[in-house]
Scaffold this motif. Sequence first.
Motif, PDB file in Angstrom:
ATOM      1  N   PRO A  23       0.788  -1.234   0.000  1.00 55.15           N
ATOM      2  CA  PRO A  23       0.000   0.000   0.000  1.00 55.15           C
ATOM      3  C   PRO A  23       0.821   1.284   0.000  1.00 55.15           C
ATOM      4  N   VAL A  24       2.146   1.183  -0.075  1.00 54.49           N
ATOM      5  CA  VAL A  24       2.989   2.381  -0.010  1.00 54.49           C
ATOM      6  C   VAL A  24       3.922   2.447  -1.209  1.00 54.49           C
ATOM      7  N   LYS A  25       4.568   3.593  -1.375  1.00 54.05           N
ATOM      8  CA  LYS A  25       5.583   3.759  -2.406  1.00 54.05           C
ATOM      9  C   LYS A  25       6.933   3.406  -1.808  1.00 54.05           C
ATOM     10  N   LEU A  26       7.354   2.185  -2.010  1.00 50.43           N
ATOM     11  CA  LEU A  26       8.583   1.711  -1.382  1.00 50.43           C
ATOM     12  C   LEU A  26       9.794   2.515  -1.842  1.00 50.43           C
ATOM     13  N   LYS A  27      10.562   2.970  -0.855  1.00 52.20           N
ATOM     14  CA  LYS A  27      11.823   3.679  -1.102  1.00 52.20           C
ATOM     15  C   LYS A  27      11.637   4.939  -1.940  1.00 52.20           C
ATOM     16  N   GLU A  28      10.407   5.447  -1.980  1.00 48.92           N
ATOM     17  CA  GLU A  28      10.115   6.710  -2.656  1.00 48.92           C
ATOM     18  C   GLU A  28       9.446   7.658  -1.670  1.00 48.92           C
ATOM     19  N   LYS A  29       9.177   8.875  -2.132  1.00 50.28           N
ATOM     20  CA  LYS A  29       8.543   9.870  -1.268  1.00 50.28           C
ATOM     21  C   LYS A  29       7.051   9.584  -1.117  1.00 50.28           C
ATOM     22  N   ASN A  30       6.600   9.467   0.116  1.00 54.01           N
ATOM     23  CA  ASN A  30       5.199   9.216   0.418  1.00 54.01           C
ATOM     24  C   ASN A  30       4.580  10.445   1.087  1.00 54.01           C
ATOM     25  N   LYS A  31       3.317  10.666   0.773  1.00 53.05           N
ATOM     26  CA  LYS A  31       2.558  11.718   1.438  1.00 53.05           C
ATOM     27  C   LYS A  31       1.950  11.113   2.704  1.00 53.05           C
ATOM     28  N   VAL A  32       2.313  11.653   3.859  1.00 55.06           N
ATOM     29  CA  VAL A  32       1.894  11.108   5.151  1.00 55.06           C
ATOM     30  C   VAL A  32       0.953  12.090   5.834  1.00 55.06           C
ATOM     31  N   ASN A  33      -0.155  11.595   6.363  1.00 57.83           N
ATOM     32  CA  ASN A  33      -1.045  12.392   7.208  1.00 57.83           C
ATOM     33  C   ASN A  33      -1.069  11.789   8.600  1.00 57.83           C
ATOM     34  N   LEU A  34      -1.125  12.651   9.603  1.00 60.35           N
ATOM     35  CA  LEU A  34      -1.100  12.206  10.999  1.00 60.35           C
ATOM     36  C   LEU A  34      -2.304  12.774  11.724  1.00 60.35           C
ATOM     37  N   LEU A  35      -3.075  11.883  12.353  1.00 63.51           N
ATOM     38  CA  LEU A  35      -4.285  12.282  13.070  1.00 63.51           C
ATOM     39  C   LEU A  35      -4.027  12.332  14.571  1.00 63.51           C
ATOM     40  N   ALA A  36      -4.249  13.504  15.164  1.00 68.89           N
ATOM     41  CA  ALA A  36      -4.216  13.769  16.610  1.00 68.89           C
ATOM     42  C   ALA A  36      -2.820  14.138  17.089  1.00 68.89           C
ATOM     43  N   GLY A  41       1.241  11.841  19.412  1.00 70.77           N
ATOM     44  CA  GLY A  41       1.205  12.306  18.032  1.00 70.77           C
ATOM     45  C   GLY A  41       2.245  13.377  17.743  1.00 70.77           C
ATOM     46  N   THR A  42       2.430  14.300  18.667  1.00 69.12           N
ATOM     47  CA  THR A  42       3.418  15.356  18.460  1.00 69.12           C
ATOM     48  C   THR A  42       4.832  14.791  18.426  1.00 69.12           C
ATOM     49  N   LEU A  45       5.349  13.059  15.174  1.00 72.42           N
ATOM     50  CA  LEU A  45       5.534  14.081  14.147  1.00 72.42           C
ATOM     51  C   LEU A  45       6.975  14.585  14.110  1.00 72.42           C
ATOM     52  N   ILE A  46       7.534  14.846  15.272  1.00 73.25           N
ATOM     53  CA  ILE A  46       8.926  15.302  15.347  1.00 73.25           C
ATOM     54  C   ILE A  46       9.866  14.249  14.762  1.00 73.25           C
ATOM     55  N   GLY A  47       9.637  12.980  15.130  1.00 74.92           N
ATOM     56  CA  GLY A  47      10.484  11.908  14.620  1.00 74.92           C
ATOM     57  C   GLY A  47      10.400  11.753  13.115  1.00 74.92           C
ATOM     58  N   LEU A  48       9.184  11.836  12.570  1.00 71.73           N
ATOM     59  CA  LEU A  48       9.010  11.687  11.125  1.00 71.73           C
ATOM     60  C   LEU A  48       9.669  12.828  10.359  1.00 71.73           C
ATOM     61  N   ARG A  49       9.557  14.049  10.881  1.00 76.45           N
ATOM     62  CA  ARG A  49      10.185  15.176  10.174  1.00 76.45           C
ATOM     63  C   ARG A  49      11.711  15.085  10.226  1.00 76.45           C
ATOM     64  N   PHE A 107      -2.404   6.928  12.734  1.00 76.11           N
ATOM     65  CA  PHE A 107      -3.551   7.119  13.626  1.00 76.11           C
ATOM     66  C   PHE A 107      -3.068   7.183  15.075  1.00 76.11           C
ATOM     67  N   CYS A 108      -3.108   8.386  15.653  1.00 72.99           N
ATOM     68  CA  CYS A 108      -2.667   8.587  17.040  1.00 72.99           C
ATOM     69  C   CYS A 108      -3.798   9.079  17.938  1.00 72.99           C
ATOM     70  N   ALA A 109      -5.033   9.058  17.444  1.00 76.14           N
ATOM     71  CA  ALA A 109      -6.160   9.580  18.221  1.00 76.14           C
ATOM     72  C   ALA A 109      -6.455   8.697  19.414  1.00 76.14           C
ATOM     73  N   SER A 110      -6.811   9.324  20.526  1.00 73.58           N
ATOM     74  CA  SER A 110      -7.123   8.573  21.739  1.00 73.58           C
ATOM     75  C   SER A 110      -8.112   9.361  22.574  1.00 73.58           C
ATOM     76  N   LYS A 111      -9.172   8.706  22.980  1.00 74.56           N
ATOM     77  CA  LYS A 111     -10.195   9.357  23.806  1.00 74.56           C
ATOM     78  C   LYS A 111      -9.947   9.133  25.281  1.00 74.56           C
ATOM     79  N   ALA A 112      -9.371   7.960  25.592  1.00 69.96           N
ATOM     80  CA  ALA A 112      -9.200   7.595  26.998  1.00 69.96           C
ATOM     81  C   ALA A 112      -7.736   7.318  27.288  1.00 69.96           C
ATOM     82  N   VAL A 113      -7.067   8.263  27.956  1.00 70.27           N
ATOM     83  CA  VAL A 113      -5.685   8.058  28.389  1.00 70.27           C
ATOM     84  C   VAL A 113      -5.712   7.854  29.887  1.00 70.27           C
ATOM     85  N   PRO A 114      -5.399   6.636  30.385  1.00 67.14           N
ATOM     86  CA  PRO A 114      -5.463   6.375  31.818  1.00 67.14           C
ATOM     87  C   PRO A 114      -4.600   7.349  32.607  1.00 67.14           C
TER      88      PRO A 114
END
Length: 323
Positions: A23-36, A41-42, A45-49, A107-114
Amino acid sequence: MKRIEDLLKESGITGGIPLDYCPVKLKEKNKVNLLALGDVGTTVLIGLRLLGADVISTIGICDIDESNMVRCEQEINQINYPFETQELPEVKMVGEEDLFDCDVLVFCASKAVPPLGSAGDVRMAQLSANGEIIARYGRLARERDFKGLVAVVSDPVDPLCRAFLNSAKLRPSQVQGYGLGVMNARALYFAGKDRRFSHYAAEGRAFGPHGEDLVIADSLTAYDDQLSRELTALTVDANMRVRELGFKPYIAPALSSAAISILLTLRGEWHYSSLYLGNEDKGAFLGMKNRMRGSGPEYEDVPLCEELYGRIKDAYENLCEIK
C-alpha cells in the motif's frame, strides 16, 4: 519445529487472507497524514520530520484543537538544519475531509488516556472508547476508497487494528499496528544492564501484542524459557516504572514503535509491527519482525521451539478472542 504460518491451522482457521498488496511507495517519497497531536502524536511528528526526508514528501496534521494544530505547523516547520544542508518534509494542516488524501495515515487519536496511578495493563482500558473512534475513521476510509497504509499507534494497538479493518473493509495488508518496536527496544535496554540477557540483541526476538501477552524470546537458536519470561516481565512492566516516577511513558513508544518503525516500513527494511493473520471471520493482528516488499508484507517465519511457539500461540489465540 513449528512456525508462525502454523498458527492459523492450529487455531482452527482455514483460508487465511494473503498479505499480497503493497500500500505504499517503497523507497520513494510518500505523502503522510497524521491524526491527533497529543503527546504521542506530536512526538511521532517530530520523529518523522527529523528522520524521514528520504521517504516522506509532506506531513499533513489534523487535530480537533485548531490552535494546537496551528502551533505544531509553526513549531515543527521551524525545526531545521542550518544553511539548507538537508531539506525536511514540510508540515501542513489538513481537514478531516482530506485526511485520506495520502499514502500513509498515522492514527494517534485517543479518547481515553489512563491517569497516572492507574494499576494493571492500562492499554486495554482504552479499548472501548478508542474502538469507537477508530471504527468511525475506518468507515471514512471505506467511503474514500483508501488505497494506502493505515499505521495504528493508539492503544491497545492490535485490537484497534482489527476494529479499523472490520469497519473499513480494506485489504489486511493496508493496516499495521505499531506497538511492538518499543517492546523490543525495552528488552534491549534491560539486556544491556544484565549480562544474562546480553545475547538478546543478536539472537532474540519480540512477538505478540503491545501488552501483557507480549512474548520476548531471549534467543531463537538456544531459547531459555525462564530467562525469556524474566526479560518479558521486565519489558512489560517498564511503562509502569515510568508512571511511578510521575510521568506518562510516551516518548519511547512514539519514536521506537511509531516513527522509526513506520520509516523502516517505507524503506522496505526489517522492523517490528503487527500484521493480520486470519480469514474474514476469525483472526488477529500479531506483532512480529517483518518488512514491506513490492508484493506486500513479508514476515520472518523461522523455526520455533515448542516452548516458544506455545507462548506465541497463546498470545495469538487471546488476541483472536478480543472483540
